[in-house]
Design an enzyme around this catalytic site. Structure first.
Site, PDB file in Angstrom:
ATOM      1  N   HIS A   6     -21.985 -33.563 -46.765  1.00  0.00           N
ATOM      2  CA  HIS A   6     -21.818 -34.884 -46.169  1.00  0.00           C
ATOM      3  C   HIS A   6     -20.530 -35.540 -46.634  1.00  0.00           C
ATOM      4  O   HIS A   6     -19.984 -35.200 -47.676  1.00  0.00           O
ATOM      5  CB  HIS A   6     -23.016 -35.795 -46.455  1.00  0.00           C
ATOM      6  CG  HIS A   6     -23.289 -36.036 -47.900  1.00  0.00           C
ATOM      7  ND1 HIS A   6     -23.858 -35.082 -48.716  1.00  0.00           N
ATOM      8  CD2 HIS A   6     -23.089 -37.127 -48.674  1.00  0.00           C
ATOM      9  CE1 HIS A   6     -24.009 -35.584 -49.936  1.00  0.00           C
ATOM     10  NE2 HIS A   6     -23.539 -36.815 -49.940  1.00  0.00           N
TER      11      HIS A   6
ATOM     12  N   HIS B 166     -18.747 -39.441 -47.087  1.00  0.00           N
ATOM     13  CA  HIS B 166     -18.951 -40.886 -47.175  1.00  0.00           C
ATOM     14  C   HIS B 166     -17.763 -41.581 -46.514  1.00  0.00           C
ATOM     15  O   HIS B 166     -16.613 -41.279 -46.844  1.00  0.00           O
ATOM     16  CB  HIS B 166     -19.001 -41.348 -48.636  1.00  0.00           C
ATOM     17  CG  HIS B 166     -20.136 -40.808 -49.420  1.00  0.00           C
ATOM     18  ND1 HIS B 166     -21.290 -41.516 -49.641  1.00  0.00           N
ATOM     19  CD2 HIS B 166     -20.289 -39.625 -50.065  1.00  0.00           C
ATOM     20  CE1 HIS B 166     -22.107 -40.797 -50.396  1.00  0.00           C
ATOM     21  NE2 HIS B 166     -21.522 -39.640 -50.656  1.00  0.00           N
TER      22      HIS B 166
END
Length: 129
Positions: free
Chosen positions: A93, A95
């Site tokens: 992932h 941010h």
């Protein structure tokens, strides 16, 4: 066992979604460093960002690039910071964090917005997509 992000993709856990395609999902972090802090993930569960195949990796970054301007328009900031940490959830992932100073990237300082605040922020960002 599926990661929390895979459970969000499967609809088992609710999330404040910003954008979604067949391969990627962007949603608000429930413990953000700043208002508008968004997580961008591939729907395919791969633990480590640099283990993604090239197409999935490049697609993830292109998807994040489309989401970032909407965050920037919805949440007043100087720019959108990008961070890859990858230790807290075993699912690749990125941010996207609205920044006005370097302190906004401090993962030790977490906000605790209500579900209503998160829903309002997600709606505001979606309007700029």
């Amino acid at each position: 066992m599926a990661s929390i992000f895979s459970r969000i993709v499967a609809g088992e856990i609710p999330a404040h979604k910003i954008a979604e395609t067949d391969e990627y999902l962007a949603f608000l972090d429930v413990m953000p460093t700043t208002t508008g802090h968004t997580l961008v993930i591939p729907k395919k569960e791969v633990d480590y960002l640099f283990d993604l195949d090239d197409d999935l990796y490049l697609g993830l970054m292109a998807f994040a690039k489309k989401v970032a301007p909407a965050i920037e328009k919805a949440v007043p900031c100087l720019r959108i910071g990008v961070a890859v940490v990858g230790l807290e959830v075993p699912h690749a992932h990125v941010h996207l964090i609205p920044m006005n100073s370097m302190a906004d990237m401090n993962f030790h300082n977490k906000l605790k917005p209500s579900q209503d605040e998160l829903a309002a922020t997600a709606e505001k960002i979606r309007r700029f997509l």
